[in-house]
Design a protein around this motif. Structure first.
Motif, PDB file in Angstrom:
ATOM      1  N   VAL A 160       1.002  -0.728  -0.266  1.00 46.02           N
ATOM      2  CA  VAL A 160       0.130   0.034   0.158  1.00 46.02           C
ATOM      3  C   VAL A 160       1.401   0.895   0.100  1.00 46.02           C
ATOM      4  O   VAL A 160       2.033   1.623   0.715  1.00 46.02           O
ATOM      5  N   ARG A 161       1.112   1.937  -0.982  1.00 42.78           N
ATOM      6  CA  ARG A 161       1.045   3.336  -0.736  1.00 42.78           C
ATOM      7  C   ARG A 161       0.700   4.567  -0.021  1.00 42.78           C
ATOM      8  O   ARG A 161      -0.363   4.508  -0.013  1.00 42.78           O
ATOM      9  N   PHE A 167      -5.325   3.147   5.400  1.00 38.21           N
ATOM     10  CA  PHE A 167      -5.779   2.415   4.562  1.00 38.21           C
ATOM     11  C   PHE A 167      -6.399   1.354   5.353  1.00 38.21           C
ATOM     12  O   PHE A 167      -7.744   0.365   4.834  1.00 38.21           O
ATOM     13  N   VAL A 168      -6.406   0.631   6.224  1.00 38.04           N
ATOM     14  CA  VAL A 168      -6.310  -0.421   6.913  1.00 38.04           C
ATOM     15  C   VAL A 168      -8.207  -0.414   7.698  1.00 38.04           C
ATOM     16  O   VAL A 168      -8.937  -1.537   7.314  1.00 38.04           O
ATOM     17  N   LYS A 233      -3.252  -9.365   9.673  1.00 38.43           N
ATOM     18  CA  LYS A 233      -1.791  -9.369  10.958  1.00 38.43           C
ATOM     19  C   LYS A 233      -0.903  -9.105  10.705  1.00 38.43           C
ATOM     20  O   LYS A 233      -0.042  -9.094  12.009  1.00 38.43           O
ATOM     21  N   ASN A 234       0.211  -9.365  10.036  1.00 36.55           N
ATOM     22  CA  ASN A 234       1.092  -9.152   9.016  1.00 36.55           C
ATOM     23  C   ASN A 234       1.278  -7.070   9.225  1.00 36.55           C
ATOM     24  O   ASN A 234       0.273  -6.944   8.106  1.00 36.55           O
ATOM     25  N   ASP A 235       2.467  -6.500   9.595  1.00 30.21           N
ATOM     26  CA  ASP A 235       2.550  -5.276   9.713  1.00 30.21           C
ATOM     27  C   ASP A 235       2.735  -5.196   7.950  1.00 30.21           C
ATOM     28  O   ASP A 235       2.693  -3.134   7.363  1.00 30.21           O
ATOM     29  N   ASN A 236       2.718  -5.575   7.183  1.00 34.19           N
ATOM     30  CA  ASN A 236       3.752  -5.461   5.525  1.00 34.19           C
ATOM     31  C   ASN A 236       2.157  -5.477   4.651  1.00 34.19           C
ATOM     32  O   ASN A 236       1.499  -6.020   4.151  1.00 34.19           O
ATOM     33  N   ILE A 237       1.196  -4.583   4.981  1.00 30.40           N
ATOM     34  CA  ILE A 237      -0.134  -4.330   4.079  1.00 30.40           C
ATOM     35  C   ILE A 237       0.062  -3.976   2.617  1.00 30.40           C
ATOM     36  O   ILE A 237       0.295  -3.636   2.703  1.00 30.40           O
ATOM     37  N   LYS A 238      -0.821  -5.128   1.836  1.00 21.89           N
ATOM     38  CA  LYS A 238      -0.741  -4.593   1.037  1.00 21.89           C
ATOM     39  C   LYS A 238      -2.267  -4.572   0.204  1.00 21.89           C
ATOM     40  O   LYS A 238      -2.931  -4.008   0.655  1.00 21.89           O
TER      41      LYS A 238
END
Length: 260
Positions: A160-161, A167-168, A233-238
């Motif tokens: 995500v930019r 966004f989440v 759950k992962n901080d690396n948001i896609k």
């Protein structure tokens, strides 16, 4: 006499751009039915060639392939007397936008895929983009309550930019709206479609999302809430992701992936 023609470069560029748009649109809408995952139930054992279990399995899978999916895209059927070792149960569910002929086509694909990937296994699950198939010995408990063992996640490769936390939050808010729609449907009675989808503007982007429960699931809302939480759950948001299981499915993307 042979003729040759030279098209203007601008015209050629327009044709190529149109072809790219068509190909991209087809890809975005998931008009293909990609294989996603499978799991063979090794603890249920295998069946012998020519056994009564194989005969029952062939009959029941044939009924799945020939089923009428114009109502709600769901079928559950059993054959054999419990607790006989030749009893088998099958559950099949299509995604909410893939009923009718598309659902029937996915049934063919799922049955063939299960036979190939779980060769002679008495039970297993196989997931495709537009449907999933669940096969089991009838003595095994049907997944009425959410089966948290057979759940997996898939993610868009793009991050995500911008403000990922914002966004989440917006994605979660939108999922809450869709879950509420499905929860209302679950109280409507028998043969309801536990499915909701939609889109929402997020600045310059458009968010697309869907949620769905298998008709038998008695804790649909809980299954959806758990699956939605698992997405982040992962901080690396896609930019997109999905969670699939034998009871419910959730997905979001920044491109259209659902048929009207």
């Amino acid at each position: 006499m042979t003729y040759s023609y030279s098209l203007p470069k601008r015209f050629v560029s327009s044709i190529l751009a149109m072809q790219f748009f068509i190909i991209h649109s087809v890809s975005s809408l998931n008009l293909t039915n990609d294989y996603l995952n499978h799991k063979c139930f090794l603890d249920q054992g295998i069946y012998n060639s020519g056994s009564e279990y194989e005969d029952n399995l062939n009959i029941i899978l044939r009924s799945v392939r020939n089923g009428n999916y114009y109502n709600n895209g769901f079928v559950r059927t059993s054959l054999g007397r419990e607790p006989a070792p030749d009893a088998v149960t099958v559950m099949f569910q299509c995604r909410g936008d893939s009923y009718g002929s598309k659902c029937r086509s996915c049934a063919d694909t799922a049955v063939a895929g299960f036979r190939r990937r779980c060769l002679r296994n008495k039970g297993g699950i196989i997931w495709y983009d537009q449907c999933f198939l669940w096969v089991s010995a009838i003595g095994e408990e049907m997944p009425i309550n959410t089966d948290y063992k057979n759940i997996f996640s898939m993610y868009n490769s793009n991050n995500v930019r911008g403000d990922a936390k914002l966004f989440v939050k917006k994605v979660l808010d939108f999922f809450s709206e869709l879950t509420l729609k499905v929860d209302k449907n679950s109280e409507a009675g028998d043969l309801v479609i536990l499915y909701a989808e939609g889109k929402k503007k997020l600045g310059k982007n458009t968010l697309y999302a869907m949620v769905q429960c298998v008709e038998l699931t008695i804790d649909c809302k809980s299954c959806l809430i758990w699956s939605i939480a698992k997405l982040f759950k992962n901080d690396n948001i896609k930019q997109g992701g999905r969670v699939l299981g034998s009871n419910c499915e959730v997905r979001y993307e920044l491109y259209p992936f659902i048929r009207s």
